[in-house]
Motif scaffolding. Sequence first.
Motif: not given
Length: 447
Positions: A101, A163, A165-168, A171, A173, A175-177, A180
């Motif tokens: 990551n 994270p 951010n559940d988008a991680f 994605t 990504s 940045s999403d990781a 947080g």
Amino acid sequence: MEQIGMFPLFYFPEIGSAWIMGITGTIHILASHTSVGAALLFAFLAHKAYKENRDDLYEYMKKYGMFLLIFSYVVGSITGPGIWYTATAASPRGISALIHNFVWVWATEWVFFVFEVVGVFALVYFINKIDKKTHLKLTYAFALASVGTLFLIIGIISFMMWPGNDAFYQTGSVSDAFFGLTTFPHLFLRIGFMIMMSGVIGLIIASALGNKELRVELTRKMGVISFIGGFITLVCFMWYMTTLPDNAKLLLEIYMADMIMNKAILIVVFSLYFALAIFKPLIINKPFSITMLFVIAIFGLWPGEKLRESIRKPYVVGQYVYSNQIMGREVPGKNIKNEVEIIAKHGLLKTNVWIPQRLKTITEENKLEAGEILTKIACSNCHSLEKTGKFRPLLDKFVGQDKDMIKSFLQYSLATGAISYMPRIDLPEEEFDAIATWIAAQNSKEN
């Protein structure tokens, strides 16, 4: 048959593999935290020395810098690789997840770190050898590099909790990781503690000064700095607690009573020490200040690091790598499959490539040996397995229970994920039977 990407098992008797990493990490964190805090303190002292034309402050900085070189950068440089070694051995899939990551984040952090190492040597060596304005600029650059290193590492460490951010998960990504919910509270919490530690070490250096007037002045300043750092730490710790995931908050409730009592005692002890530095500076001598450094390290840093490691459970990284190295959820963004169902269907023995062929099928003759290796794979990252184990001894949990009682617990609690802070360990019936047989046999032995 589908094989899971497990690694050879590393097990450290009596203590357990994860705690070896924790002990090494705590020593490293003490060294690294003093370096970043000292970088900020150096910027403050260099600014004051330049503005007020104070040569005596430069001499103090030189003494402080020599301590920093030995304590923070020598000890820190030794224990840093120690963390990589122990983390890779104890939690190879956890460290792999972090590398996959954050490989470029880590590469960037190393650039800042190299600047730090060169910078601290330059700061100490060039005192009174270059003009003061240039030295001040160098000090500012050193402080910025230290904070930059901290910021990048905190994003990675915060991801270990979750994270945020559940988008991680979709994605993958970086940045999403990285960004947080816990990242910034965690960052300012660490900065506060680092400022406090810079003051605590500053008290050691000040206590050894021969100039009484300068000793009094700097002891008082270090007391004030320690107070400010401690206050920032306390406020940001409370902020940090509000950003934790639900499984961490559940564990906090278990530890809360003891934690509140311990924190209250520490706050009183540390406040009294810093107050003495401010109002009775000559009481702070070298033995006293060195003793207090170890008190703060042992009773301030270790419990905090231990708590942070504990409340991540059942995960070790990102709310998807279980503490026993099994992938506990789907992460489409990283092409990671949930391995719990695979293991439930085929078992750990058949899906783990490192299991000897003779143990792939459980028989009456090999049941105890199979049970031991299954227990080590499933449990040893959090529990020591000997009766004399120092950290979370597993056998103590089943004292007085026979094989059937132990097996029932495994099948109806662990297999269903009913205990939220423990990994969901769902195995075929014969593997649960082997684990229960081995645990019952250990508890039936003479001490």
